[in-house]
Scaffold this motif. Structure first.
Motif, PDB file in Angstrom:
ATOM      1  N   ARG A 222      83.569 -46.703 -27.886  1.00  0.00           N
ATOM      2  CA  ARG A 222      84.129 -46.238 -29.159  1.00  0.00           C
ATOM      3  C   ARG A 222      84.741 -47.400 -29.932  1.00  0.00           C
ATOM      4  NH1 ARG A 222      89.129 -42.233 -28.946  1.00  0.00           N
ATOM      5  NH2 ARG A 222      89.936 -44.107 -27.993  1.00  0.00           N
ATOM      6  N   GLU A 223      85.465 -48.281 -29.235  1.00  0.00           N
ATOM      7  CA  GLU A 223      86.075 -49.429 -29.904  1.00  0.00           C
ATOM      8  C   GLU A 223      85.009 -50.353 -30.490  1.00  0.00           C
ATOM      9  OE1 GLU A 223      89.272 -49.986 -30.707  1.00  0.00           O
ATOM     10  OE2 GLU A 223      89.527 -47.954 -29.915  1.00  0.00           O
ATOM     11  N   ALA A 224      83.930 -50.556 -29.737  1.00  0.00           N
ATOM     12  CA  ALA A 224      82.857 -51.429 -30.223  1.00  0.00           C
ATOM     13  C   ALA A 224      82.198 -50.853 -31.470  1.00  0.00           C
ATOM     14  CB  ALA A 224      81.821 -51.645 -29.120  1.00  0.00           C
ATOM     15  N   VAL A 225      81.986 -49.543 -31.501  1.00  0.00           N
ATOM     16  CA  VAL A 225      81.371 -48.900 -32.669  1.00  0.00           C
ATOM     17  C   VAL A 225      82.346 -48.906 -33.844  1.00  0.00           C
ATOM     18  CG1 VAL A 225      80.448 -46.738 -33.598  1.00  0.00           C
ATOM     19  CG2 VAL A 225      79.801 -47.478 -31.302  1.00  0.00           C
ATOM     20  N   ALA A 226      83.612 -48.651 -33.582  1.00  0.00           N
ATOM     21  CA  ALA A 226      84.613 -48.594 -34.652  1.00  0.00           C
ATOM     22  C   ALA A 226      84.723 -49.936 -35.373  1.00  0.00           C
ATOM     23  CB  ALA A 226      85.965 -48.175 -34.091  1.00  0.00           C
ATOM     24  N   VAL A 227      84.608 -51.025 -34.641  1.00  0.00           N
ATOM     25  CA  VAL A 227      84.718 -52.352 -35.230  1.00  0.00           C
ATOM     26  C   VAL A 227      83.599 -52.588 -36.241  1.00  0.00           C
ATOM     27  CG1 VAL A 227      84.451 -54.822 -34.664  1.00  0.00           C
ATOM     28  CG2 VAL A 227      85.977 -53.384 -33.326  1.00  0.00           C
ATOM     29  N   THR A 228      82.449 -51.970 -36.019  1.00  0.00           N
ATOM     30  CA  THR A 228      81.302 -52.206 -36.904  1.00  0.00           C
ATOM     31  C   THR A 228      81.361 -51.407 -38.195  1.00  0.00           C
ATOM     32  OG1 THR A 228      79.921 -50.472 -35.919  1.00  0.00           O
ATOM     33  CG2 THR A 228      79.831 -52.666 -34.896  1.00  0.00           C
ATOM     34  N   LEU A 229      82.206 -50.425 -38.248  1.00  0.00           N
ATOM     35  CA  LEU A 229      82.297 -49.605 -39.465  1.00  0.00           C
ATOM     36  C   LEU A 229      83.077 -50.339 -40.551  1.00  0.00           C
ATOM     37  CD1 LEU A 229      82.924 -46.003 -38.130  1.00  0.00           C
ATOM     38  CD2 LEU A 229      80.913 -46.854 -39.301  1.00  0.00           C
ATOM     39  N   ARG A 230      82.658 -50.144 -41.737  1.00  0.00           N
ATOM     40  CA  ARG A 230      83.400 -50.713 -42.863  1.00  0.00           C
ATOM     41  C   ARG A 230      84.715 -49.971 -43.013  1.00  0.00           C
ATOM     42  NH1 ARG A 230      78.298 -50.086 -46.283  1.00  0.00           N
ATOM     43  NH2 ARG A 230      77.081 -51.869 -45.619  1.00  0.00           N
TER      44      ARG A 230
ATOM     45  N   ASP B 110      72.871 -46.292 -41.845  1.00  0.00           N
ATOM     46  CA  ASP B 110      73.349 -46.915 -40.609  1.00  0.00           C
ATOM     47  C   ASP B 110      74.832 -46.621 -40.403  1.00  0.00           C
ATOM     48  OD1 ASP B 110      72.985 -48.638 -38.293  1.00  0.00           O
ATOM     49  OD2 ASP B 110      74.197 -50.102 -39.403  1.00  0.00           O
ATOM     50  N   GLU B 111      75.595 -46.708 -41.462  1.00  0.00           N
ATOM     51  CA  GLU B 111      77.023 -46.439 -41.362  1.00  0.00           C
ATOM     52  C   GLU B 111      77.282 -44.969 -41.022  1.00  0.00           C
ATOM     53  OE1 GLU B 111      81.139 -47.378 -43.710  1.00  0.00           O
ATOM     54  OE2 GLU B 111      79.388 -48.667 -43.943  1.00  0.00           O
ATOM     55  N   LEU B 112      76.535 -44.077 -41.617  1.00  0.00           N
ATOM     56  CA  LEU B 112      76.664 -42.647 -41.281  1.00  0.00           C
ATOM     57  C   LEU B 112      76.316 -42.401 -39.816  1.00  0.00           C
ATOM     58  CD1 LEU B 112      75.196 -40.877 -44.434  1.00  0.00           C
ATOM     59  CD2 LEU B 112      77.562 -40.807 -43.624  1.00  0.00           C
ATOM     60  N   GLN B 113      75.296 -43.087 -39.339  1.00  0.00           N
ATOM     61  CA  GLN B 113      74.902 -42.927 -37.934  1.00  0.00           C
ATOM     62  C   GLN B 113      76.014 -43.413 -37.009  1.00  0.00           C
ATOM     63  OE1 GLN B 113      71.194 -44.837 -36.980  1.00  0.00           O
ATOM     64  NE2 GLN B 113      71.165 -44.034 -34.903  1.00  0.00           N
TER      65      GLN B 113
END
Length: 154
Positions: A27-35, A50-53
């Motif tokens: 979850r932390e790794a995915v959260a970092v990639t979000l704008r 991609d951001e929605l995914q």
């Protein structure tokens, strides 16, 4: 199962705690990639998709984390597995029709590393649930119907 809080075996607790740690890291790794959601960046539709995914993935991860945390709390409230009747978390010695005996642990999660674990939703696990020492259970195997006697609970 019983409808109330179900006990949680040590093996199941460890597996859930490992999964929980892995999910939190993911979850932390995915959260970092979000704008951050603000700013004046103009992206194309692929960027937006991609951001929605990734946002959907965060929601999925958060849901599973909540589910595991709840199950761990429930297991703590339920206390030790019952020794009067087979329940999730019980250790059960069974005698099969060929005379062999085996002690198995009734668990929630399959664990390839623990050959003594029988999941509660497997044919043998379902057959054993609720039974007491001395009871004979019948269950389906790939070779056909089989029986086993509950020797003891421990």
């Amino acid at each position: 199962m019983t409808g109330g809080p179900e006990p949680l075996s040590a093996v199941a607790r460890e597996a859930l705690e490992r999964e929980l740690a892995d999910l939190r890291t993911e979850r932390e790794a995915v959260a970092v990639t979000l704008r951050d959601g603000g700013g004046d960046e103009v992206g194309d539709r692929a960027d937006q998709a991609d951001e929605l995914q990734r946002a959907d993935e965060l929601d999925r991860l958060a849901g599973r984390i909540t589910e595991i945390e709840g199950r761990l709390r429930e297991g703590a409230v339920a206390g030790a597995p019952s020794t009067d009747a087979v329940r999730v978390g019980s250790s059960v010695t069974v005698r099969f029709a060929d005379g062999t005996e085996s002690t198995v642990q009734i668990g929630e999660l399959a664990n390839a590393l623990d050959a003594t674990l029988v999941t509660a939703d497997s044919p043998l696990g379902k057959a054993l649930l609720g039974h007491r020492a001395g009871d004979t259970v019948t269950y389906d195997t790939p070779e056909g119907r089989a029986t086993a006697v509950v020797v003891s609970l421990g």
